[in-house]
Motif scaffolding. Structure first.
Motif, PDB file in Angstrom:
ATOM      1  N   ALA A 275       0.844  -1.201   0.000  1.00  0.00           N
ATOM      2  CA  ALA A 275       0.000   0.000   0.000  1.00  0.00           C
ATOM      3  C   ALA A 275       0.881   1.253   0.000  1.00  0.00           C
ATOM      4  O   ALA A 275       2.095   1.203   0.191  1.00  0.00           O
ATOM      5  CB  ALA A 275      -0.928  -0.006   1.198  1.00  0.00           C
ATOM      6  N   ILE A 276       0.266   2.422  -0.206  1.00  0.00           N
ATOM      7  CA  ILE A 276       0.979   3.691  -0.208  1.00  0.00           C
ATOM      8  C   ILE A 276       1.198   4.158   1.228  1.00  0.00           C
ATOM      9  O   ILE A 276       0.265   4.212   2.036  1.00  0.00           O
ATOM     10  CB  ILE A 276       0.196   4.769  -0.990  1.00  0.00           C
ATOM     11  N   CYS A 277       2.445   4.478   1.529  1.00  0.00           N
ATOM     12  CA  CYS A 277       2.826   5.001   2.843  1.00  0.00           C
ATOM     13  C   CYS A 277       3.199   6.467   2.676  1.00  0.00           C
ATOM     14  O   CYS A 277       4.016   6.814   1.819  1.00  0.00           O
ATOM     15  CB  CYS A 277       4.001   4.200   3.386  1.00  0.00           C
ATOM     16  N   GLN A 278       2.600   7.347   3.478  1.00  0.00           N
ATOM     17  CA  GLN A 278       2.832   8.781   3.363  1.00  0.00           C
ATOM     18  C   GLN A 278       3.567   9.321   4.592  1.00  0.00           C
ATOM     19  O   GLN A 278       3.412   8.815   5.700  1.00  0.00           O
ATOM     20  CB  GLN A 278       1.512   9.535   3.220  1.00  0.00           C
ATOM     21  N   LYS A 279       4.344  10.377   4.348  1.00  0.00           N
ATOM     22  CA  LYS A 279       4.963  11.156   5.417  1.00  0.00           C
ATOM     23  C   LYS A 279       4.784  12.632   5.077  1.00  0.00           C
ATOM     24  O   LYS A 279       4.838  13.014   3.905  1.00  0.00           O
ATOM     25  CB  LYS A 279       6.456  10.845   5.543  1.00  0.00           C
ATOM     26  N   GLU A 280       4.573  13.458   6.082  1.00  0.00           N
ATOM     27  CA  GLU A 280       4.505  14.902   5.840  1.00  0.00           C
ATOM     28  C   GLU A 280       5.852  15.406   5.317  1.00  0.00           C
ATOM     29  O   GLU A 280       6.913  14.991   5.795  1.00  0.00           O
ATOM     30  CB  GLU A 280       4.168  15.643   7.131  1.00  0.00           C
ATOM     31  N   LYS A 281       5.783  16.304   4.357  1.00  0.00           N
ATOM     32  CA  LYS A 281       6.996  16.837   3.753  1.00  0.00           C
ATOM     33  C   LYS A 281       7.022  18.354   3.907  1.00  0.00           C
ATOM     34  O   LYS A 281       5.987  19.030   3.752  1.00  0.00           O
ATOM     35  CB  LYS A 281       7.041  16.461   2.262  1.00  0.00           C
ATOM     36  N   PHE A 282       8.199  18.886   4.211  1.00  0.00           N
ATOM     37  CA  PHE A 282       8.381  20.328   4.369  1.00  0.00           C
ATOM     38  C   PHE A 282       9.657  20.765   3.653  1.00  0.00           C
ATOM     39  O   PHE A 282      10.566  19.954   3.435  1.00  0.00           O
ATOM     40  CB  PHE A 282       8.487  20.707   5.856  1.00  0.00           C
ATOM     41  N   ILE A 283       9.703  22.046   3.296  1.00  0.00           N
ATOM     42  CA  ILE A 283      10.939  22.646   2.786  1.00  0.00           C
ATOM     43  C   ILE A 283      11.496  23.530   3.888  1.00  0.00           C
ATOM     44  O   ILE A 283      10.844  24.474   4.351  1.00  0.00           O
ATOM     45  CB  ILE A 283      10.693  23.478   1.516  1.00  0.00           C
ATOM     46  N   GLU A 284      12.710  23.206   4.315  1.00  0.00           N
ATOM     47  CA  GLU A 284      13.386  23.936   5.383  1.00  0.00           C
ATOM     48  C   GLU A 284      14.470  24.820   4.771  1.00  0.00           C
ATOM     49  O   GLU A 284      15.204  24.381   3.888  1.00  0.00           O
ATOM     50  CB  GLU A 284      13.993  22.939   6.363  1.00  0.00           C
ATOM     51  N   THR A 285      14.560  26.055   5.239  1.00  0.00           N
ATOM     52  CA  THR A 285      15.563  26.993   4.731  1.00  0.00           C
ATOM     53  C   THR A 285      16.589  27.268   5.824  1.00  0.00           C
ATOM     54  O   THR A 285      16.258  27.781   6.892  1.00  0.00           O
ATOM     55  CB  THR A 285      14.932  28.314   4.279  1.00  0.00           C
ATOM     56  N   LEU A 286      17.835  26.911   5.559  1.00  0.00           N
ATOM     57  CA  LEU A 286      18.918  27.111   6.512  1.00  0.00           C
ATOM     58  C   LEU A 286      19.371  28.578   6.508  1.00  0.00           C
ATOM     59  O   LEU A 286      19.042  29.342   5.585  1.00  0.00           O
ATOM     60  CB  LEU A 286      20.068  26.177   6.168  1.00  0.00           C
ATOM     61  N   PRO A 287      20.099  29.014   7.542  1.00  0.00           N
ATOM     62  CA  PRO A 287      20.487  30.433   7.631  1.00  0.00           C
ATOM     63  C   PRO A 287      21.253  30.968   6.429  1.00  0.00           C
ATOM     64  O   PRO A 287      21.186  32.164   6.125  1.00  0.00           O
ATOM     65  CB  PRO A 287      21.359  30.467   8.900  1.00  0.00           C
ATOM     66  N   ASN A 288      21.978  30.101   5.710  1.00  0.00           N
ATOM     67  CA  ASN A 288      22.730  30.562   4.537  1.00  0.00           C
ATOM     68  C   ASN A 288      21.912  30.508   3.249  1.00  0.00           C
ATOM     69  O   ASN A 288      22.441  30.691   2.160  1.00  0.00           O
ATOM     70  CB  ASN A 288      24.019  29.756   4.370  1.00  0.00           C
ATOM     71  N   GLY A 289      20.610  30.225   3.374  1.00  0.00           N
ATOM     72  CA  GLY A 289      19.729  30.221   2.213  1.00  0.00           C
ATOM     73  C   GLY A 289      19.540  28.871   1.554  1.00  0.00           C
ATOM     74  O   GLY A 289      18.733  28.745   0.620  1.00  0.00           O
ATOM     75  N   VAL A 290      20.255  27.844   2.002  1.00  0.00           N
ATOM     76  CA  VAL A 290      20.104  26.504   1.430  1.00  0.00           C
ATOM     77  C   VAL A 290      18.725  25.946   1.779  1.00  0.00           C
ATOM     78  O   VAL A 290      18.335  25.914   2.947  1.00  0.00           O
ATOM     79  CB  VAL A 290      21.205  25.556   1.940  1.00  0.00           C
ATOM     80  N   GLU A 291      17.982  25.529   0.751  1.00  0.00           N
ATOM     81  CA  GLU A 291      16.670  24.927   0.960  1.00  0.00           C
ATOM     82  C   GLU A 291      16.765  23.420   0.717  1.00  0.00           C
ATOM     83  O   GLU A 291      17.421  22.980  -0.225  1.00  0.00           O
ATOM     84  CB  GLU A 291      15.640  25.531   0.004  1.00  0.00           C
ATOM     85  N   HIS A 292      16.087  22.662   1.566  1.00  0.00           N
ATOM     86  CA  HIS A 292      16.085  21.217   1.380  1.00  0.00           C
ATOM     87  C   HIS A 292      14.817  20.637   1.991  1.00  0.00           C
ATOM     88  O   HIS A 292      14.136  21.256   2.805  1.00  0.00           O
ATOM     89  CB  HIS A 292      17.331  20.581   2.015  1.00  0.00           C
ATOM     90  N   SER A 293      14.530  19.407   1.577  1.00  0.00           N
ATOM     91  CA  SER A 293      13.318  18.721   2.011  1.00  0.00           C
ATOM     92  C   SER A 293      13.569  18.002   3.334  1.00  0.00           C
ATOM     93  O   SER A 293      14.639  17.436   3.557  1.00  0.00           O
ATOM     94  CB  SER A 293      12.893  17.718   0.934  1.00  0.00           C
ATOM     95  N   ILE A 294      12.571  18.037   4.234  1.00  0.00           N
ATOM     96  CA  ILE A 294      12.599  17.237   5.451  1.00  0.00           C
ATOM     97  C   ILE A 294      11.253  16.525   5.575  1.00  0.00           C
ATOM     98  O   ILE A 294      10.250  16.949   4.999  1.00  0.00           O
ATOM     99  CB  ILE A 294      12.864  18.081   6.719  1.00  0.00           C
ATOM    100  N   LEU A 295      11.249  15.421   6.325  1.00  0.00           N
ATOM    101  CA  LEU A 295      10.029  14.644   6.518  1.00  0.00           C
ATOM    102  C   LEU A 295       9.643  14.607   7.982  1.00  0.00           C
ATOM    103  O   LEU A 295      10.497  14.677   8.875  1.00  0.00           O
ATOM    104  CB  LEU A 295      10.221  13.210   6.007  1.00  0.00           C
ATOM    105  N   ASN A 296       8.332  14.499   8.231  1.00  0.00           N
ATOM    106  CA  ASN A 296       7.809  14.347   9.581  1.00  0.00           C
ATOM    107  C   ASN A 296       6.916  13.120   9.630  1.00  0.00           C
ATOM    108  O   ASN A 296       6.052  12.927   8.764  1.00  0.00           O
ATOM    109  CB  ASN A 296       7.006  15.590   9.990  1.00  0.00           C
TER     110      ASN A 296
END
Length: 268
Positions: free
Chosen positions: A166-187
């Motif tokens: 079956a499909i397994c889901q996790k919440e996804k967010f885009i986090e922005t670090l102090p130097n402007g780097v954006e990346h995906s994180i999961l909850n």
């Protein structure tokens, strides 16, 4: 007799060629690019179980830990003290490093540099007292089945069990670090590691976290508890820049399970 000598000479030449080929491959791996296969899900969805990549060992310079001979874990640089030809890693880099006690290779995202104060409050990362910008980005979806050679189970949002396949889901967010780097994180779920003490990164050390925040044993956990704690700069191996290809099966060589959308995928 001549033919026997010639045959023996051919065998010796073959052995020499194999030896030199292995030596060159060992030097290439020790000083330039180290292959790495992702064994766990701690960096989803940036890195998936079965991703194959090369680690850029020239990115941060060399220490006694970063120029090892393959398989036997003997260093080409046993007498190096500190780092040579060193460059400073940047917050947001995805880094391979040696675990401080077990010396096993780990891969995580660099979150804190020497002097930084790191804390998680209600699942939000704070650096030097400032909450990072975190924006919802839908859900990360994957098939619920055992993954990789370790047959690792997957965890779904709120730890709600779903059937195999079956499909397994996790919440996804885009986090922005102090130097402007954006990346995906999961909850996945609210858990104790979402609220931590303030960690002050010591001199010559770094603080690492996995992007799959609720499924990562990282610097939030002490070495005594099986975590990473603070990693000394000498333990840095190199930077992961790009996924070469990715296998969704039990083995790297099961080419029929390779993920078509991950060839030469840039790591962000």
């Amino acid at each position: 007799m001549a033919s026997t000598d010639k045959a023996e000479g051919g065998i010796v030449d073959t052995i020499k060629q194999v030896f030199y080929a292995l030596l060159i491959a060992g030097i290439f791996r020790a000083f330039f690019f180290q292959p790495f296969w992702i064994p766990s899900g701690s960096m989803k969805d940036t890195l998936l179980i079965g991703d194959f990549l090369f680690v850029n060992k020239m990115a941060y310079g060399y220490s006694q830990y970063s120029c090892e001979i393959p398989l036997v874990n003997v260093s080409f640089c046993p007498f190096v003290k500190g780092r040579v030809l060193s460059s400073e890693p940047e917050v947001g880099d995805v880094v391979v490093f040696k675990h401080p006690t077990s010396k096993v290779d780990y891969i995580k995202r660099l979150i804190g540099k020497p002097g930084d104060k790191i804390q998680m409050i209600d699942g939000v990362l704070h650096i030097n007292g400032t909450a990072l910008k975190t924006e919802p980005d839908g859900f990360f979806e994957e098939i619920s089945r055992a993954q990789g050679p370790q047959r690792s189970p997957v965890r779904c949002f709120d730890n709600i069990p779903v059937g195999d396949g079956a499909i397994c889901q996790k919440e996804k967010f885009i986090e922005t670090l102090p130097n402007g780097v954006e990346h995906s994180i999961l909850n996945i779920v609210n858990q104790p590691s979402d609220n931590t003490q303030v960690f002050t990164v010591p001199a010559q050390h770094y603080f690492f976290m996995g992007d799959n925040r609720d499924n990562s044993t990282d610097s939030r956990f002490s070495q005594l508890g099986g975590g990473v704690g603070y990693a000394h700069e000498d333990l840095l191996i190199g930077r992961a820049d790009r996924v070469m290809f990715s296998s969704a099966g039990k083995s790297l060589f099961y080419f029929w399970t390779w993920r078509g959308d991950r060839f030469f995928k840039k790591i962000e």
